[in-house]
Design a protein around this motif. Structure first.
Motif, PDB file in Angstrom:
ATOM      1  N   THR A 201       0.865  -1.175   0.000  1.00  0.00           N
ATOM      2  CA  THR A 201       0.000   0.000   0.000  1.00  0.00           C
ATOM      3  C   THR A 201       0.903   1.227   0.000  1.00  0.00           C
ATOM      4  N   CYS A 202       0.559   2.239  -0.781  1.00  0.00           N
ATOM      5  CA  CYS A 202       1.423   3.419  -0.884  1.00  0.00           C
ATOM      6  C   CYS A 202       0.574   4.682  -0.844  1.00  0.00           C
ATOM      7  N   LEU A 203       0.926   5.578   0.072  1.00  0.00           N
ATOM      8  CA  LEU A 203       0.209   6.841   0.252  1.00  0.00           C
ATOM      9  C   LEU A 203       1.201   7.992   0.196  1.00  0.00           C
ATOM     10  N   VAL A 204       0.801   9.072  -0.462  1.00  0.00           N
ATOM     11  CA  VAL A 204       1.602  10.299  -0.483  1.00  0.00           C
ATOM     12  C   VAL A 204       0.719  11.433  -0.005  1.00  0.00           C
ATOM     13  N   ILE A 205       1.123  12.070   1.098  1.00  0.00           N
ATOM     14  CA  ILE A 205       0.382  13.210   1.653  1.00  0.00           C
ATOM     15  C   ILE A 205       1.190  14.464   1.381  1.00  0.00           C
ATOM     16  N   VAL A 206       0.626  15.403   0.644  1.00  0.00           N
ATOM     17  CA  VAL A 206       1.294  16.680   0.398  1.00  0.00           C
ATOM     18  C   VAL A 206       0.910  17.621   1.533  1.00  0.00           C
ATOM     19  N   GLN A 207       1.903  18.017   2.314  1.00  0.00           N
ATOM     20  CA  GLN A 207       1.640  18.902   3.450  1.00  0.00           C
ATOM     21  C   GLN A 207       1.813  20.372   3.092  1.00  0.00           C
ATOM     22  N   LYS A 208       2.783  20.657   2.248  1.00  0.00           N
ATOM     23  CA  LYS A 208       3.016  22.037   1.805  1.00  0.00           C
ATOM     24  C   LYS A 208       3.413  22.013   0.338  1.00  0.00           C
ATOM     25  N   GLY A 209       3.008  23.045  -0.394  1.00  0.00           N
ATOM     26  CA  GLY A 209       3.393  23.154  -1.783  1.00  0.00           C
ATOM     27  C   GLY A 209       2.499  22.345  -2.702  1.00  0.00           C
ATOM     28  N   ALA A 210       3.033  22.013  -3.866  1.00  0.00           N
ATOM     29  CA  ALA A 210       2.290  21.254  -4.872  1.00  0.00           C
ATOM     30  C   ALA A 210       3.276  20.449  -5.699  1.00  0.00           C
ATOM     31  N   VAL A 211       2.849  19.267  -6.126  1.00  0.00           N
ATOM     32  CA  VAL A 211       3.711  18.403  -6.933  1.00  0.00           C
ATOM     33  C   VAL A 211       2.906  17.776  -8.063  1.00  0.00           C
ATOM     34  N   ASP A 212       3.625  17.331  -9.108  1.00  0.00           N
ATOM     35  CA  ASP A 212       3.070  16.414 -10.092  1.00  0.00           C
ATOM     36  C   ASP A 212       3.542  15.028  -9.677  1.00  0.00           C
ATOM     37  N   LEU A 213       2.585  14.171  -9.370  1.00  0.00           N
ATOM     38  CA  LEU A 213       2.879  12.818  -8.893  1.00  0.00           C
ATOM     39  C   LEU A 213       2.489  11.836  -9.992  1.00  0.00           C
ATOM     40  N   ASN A 214       3.506  11.221 -10.601  1.00  0.00           N
ATOM     41  CA  ASN A 214       3.249  10.353 -11.755  1.00  0.00           C
ATOM     42  C   ASN A 214       2.361  11.053 -12.781  1.00  0.00           C
ATOM     43  N   GLY A 240       8.397  24.683  -3.869  1.00  0.00           N
ATOM     44  CA  GLY A 240       8.940  23.970  -2.720  1.00  0.00           C
ATOM     45  C   GLY A 240       7.849  23.186  -2.024  1.00  0.00           C
ATOM     46  N   ALA A 241       8.121  21.906  -1.693  1.00  0.00           N
ATOM     47  CA  ALA A 241       7.061  21.043  -1.181  1.00  0.00           C
ATOM     48  C   ALA A 241       7.582  20.145  -0.069  1.00  0.00           C
ATOM     49  N   ARG A 242       6.674  19.787   0.837  1.00  0.00           N
ATOM     50  CA  ARG A 242       6.975  18.777   1.858  1.00  0.00           C
ATOM     51  C   ARG A 242       5.908  17.698   1.766  1.00  0.00           C
ATOM     52  N   LEU A 243       6.343  16.450   1.753  1.00  0.00           N
ATOM     53  CA  LEU A 243       5.457  15.304   1.611  1.00  0.00           C
ATOM     54  C   LEU A 243       5.725  14.317   2.734  1.00  0.00           C
ATOM     55  N   LEU A 244       4.699  13.539   3.053  1.00  0.00           N
ATOM     56  CA  LEU A 244       4.867  12.360   3.895  1.00  0.00           C
ATOM     57  C   LEU A 244       4.525  11.164   3.022  1.00  0.00           C
ATOM     58  N   LEU A 245       5.486  10.263   2.847  1.00  0.00           N
ATOM     59  CA  LEU A 245       5.291   9.092   1.988  1.00  0.00           C
ATOM     60  C   LEU A 245       5.266   7.853   2.867  1.00  0.00           C
ATOM     61  N   LEU A 246       4.183   7.084   2.762  1.00  0.00           N
ATOM     62  CA  LEU A 246       3.991   5.886   3.576  1.00  0.00           C
ATOM     63  C   LEU A 246       3.824   4.678   2.671  1.00  0.00           C
ATOM     64  N   THR A 247       4.494   3.586   2.995  1.00  0.00           N
ATOM     65  CA  THR A 247       4.212   2.317   2.340  1.00  0.00           C
ATOM     66  C   THR A 247       4.140   1.236   3.413  1.00  0.00           C
ATOM     67  N   GLY A 248       3.326   0.206   3.150  1.00  0.00           N
ATOM     68  CA  GLY A 248       3.199  -0.877   4.119  1.00  0.00           C
ATOM     69  C   GLY A 248       2.696  -2.146   3.464  1.00  0.00           C
ATOM     70  N   HIS A 249       3.183  -3.278   3.943  1.00  0.00           N
ATOM     71  CA  HIS A 249       2.705  -4.568   3.445  1.00  0.00           C
ATOM     72  C   HIS A 249       1.320  -4.821   4.023  1.00  0.00           C
ATOM     73  N   PRO A 250       0.304  -5.042   3.179  1.00  0.00           N
ATOM     74  CA  PRO A 250      -1.055  -5.259   3.696  1.00  0.00           C
ATOM     75  C   PRO A 250      -1.118  -6.492   4.595  1.00  0.00           C
ATOM     76  N   LEU A 251      -1.857  -6.381   5.704  1.00  0.00           N
ATOM     77  CA  LEU A 251      -2.014  -7.510   6.616  1.00  0.00           C
ATOM     78  C   LEU A 251      -3.079  -8.483   6.125  1.00  0.00           C
ATOM     79  N   GLY A 252      -4.086  -7.971   5.434  1.00  0.00           N
ATOM     80  CA  GLY A 252      -5.113  -8.828   4.864  1.00  0.00           C
ATOM     81  C   GLY A 252      -5.981  -9.531   5.889  1.00  0.00           C
ATOM     82  N   GLU A 253      -6.192  -8.887   7.043  1.00  0.00           N
ATOM     83  CA  GLU A 253      -6.995  -9.488   8.108  1.00  0.00           C
ATOM     84  C   GLU A 253      -8.265  -8.674   8.333  1.00  0.00           C
ATOM     85  N   PRO A 254      -9.303  -9.283   8.927  1.00  0.00           N
ATOM     86  CA  PRO A 254     -10.521  -8.526   9.230  1.00  0.00           C
ATOM     87  C   PRO A 254     -10.219  -7.369  10.182  1.00  0.00           C
TER      88      PRO A 254
END
Length: 285
Positions: A201-214, A240-254
């Motif tokens: 799973t991959c999330l990109v949060i733009v906190q400041k500024g602006a970007v072209d993402l893909n 100028g931009a600040r991002l928080l980029l998160l990735t994680g292996h899905p657990l796949g549980e209820p």
């Protein structure tokens, strides 16, 4: 190349307690697309006037997951039933594993409340596998100077590695499952190509500024959810931009949640409520 699945925009602000004006950019109530991440609240930036009031969130329990507080501006105090306590400032991270159950409170520090100033922070909830939800609570008090910072090619900016790895650098946060938490700063006109694990799973949060993402525009206080297939992310900073980029292996549980408890079954939620009411999660001293 990872494709963008959707962009979350125009999220309204609400208050958590009387100290945290937040935008909830996603929640597990919206489905399993964010697995293993459960929730992300982005607070501020908000200016607080000097005040003698104790602002924040009083005593409350958690079970079944971890809370990660990344502080950018301001100062917070934490205290919990494991005996852990501390104060974090700009650049610091508090990583609290609730797991089998904990009671805690979090407030603006006395010094910050008295002097006033800007508060800006992120609080992220990270799910735990069923086998880890019974682990003992744990508290990681991570300081700004502990996080390695990696310069991006072409003077595009830098990456602060909070958890997981970027290039040859490892973040200091200890995690139960494979996740990456990266603070990304980009200069105006900066271009970066980043590799993330295929299948995460991959999330990109733009906190400041602006970007072209893909190739798609994402602006301040917007979140892009990318598809799990693929491993390359291309980011071009329009300013100028600040991002928080998160990735994680899905657990796949209820996932079954109610308030401060996130478990796998409704029966486990009932047990969590009963255990809290019986004082089995401890008490604040």
């Amino acid at each position: 190349m990872k494709k963008i699945q959707r962009v979350i925009r125009d999220v309204p602000q609400h208050w958590v307690g009387d100290g945290f004006p937040v935008r909830s950019l996603f929640s597990y109530s919206q489905g399993s697309d964010f697995d293993p991440f459960l929730l992300l609240d982005y607070a501020g930036p908000h200016e607080f006037a000097p005040d003698e009031a104790k602002r924040g969130v009083g005593e409350h329990p958690h079970r079944g997951f971890e809370t990660v507080t990344i502080l950018y501006e301001g100062e917070l105090e934490h205290r919990d039933s494991s005996g852990s306590h501390g104060t974090i400032g700009p650049g610091d991270v508090q990583w609290m594993t609730a797991a089998s159950g904990i009671v805690h409170e979090e407030f603006h520090s006395r010094a910050f409340a008295k002097e006033g100033g800007t508060l800006e922070m992120v609080q992220l909830w990270v799910n735990l596998k069923a086998s880890d939800k019974t682990a003992a609570p744990r508290y990681q008090d991570l300081r700004a100077e502990q996080f390695p910072r990696v310069k991006l090619p072409g003077n595009a900016g830098s990456v602060r590695v909070i958890a997981g790895e970027f290039g040859e650098e490892m973040g200091p946060a200890k995690t139960f499952s494979p996740i990456n938490v990266w603070d990304v700063s980009l200069c105006r006109g900066g271009k970066a190509s980043m590799d993330v694990p295929d299948g995460h799973t991959c999330l990109v949060i733009v906190q400041k500024g602006a970007v072209d993402l893909n190739g798609q525009s994402v602006r301040s206080v917007e979140l892009a959810l990318l598809e799990r297939d693929g491993k390359t992310i291309a980011i071009n900073a329009n300013e100028g931009a600040r991002l928080l980029l998160l990735t994680g292996h899905p657990l796949g549980e209820p996932v079954v949640g109610q308030g401060p408890f996130v478990m796998n079954t409704r029966e486990e939620i009932r047990e969590a409520i009963a255990d809290y009411q019986a004082g089995k999660m401890g008490q604040l001293s």
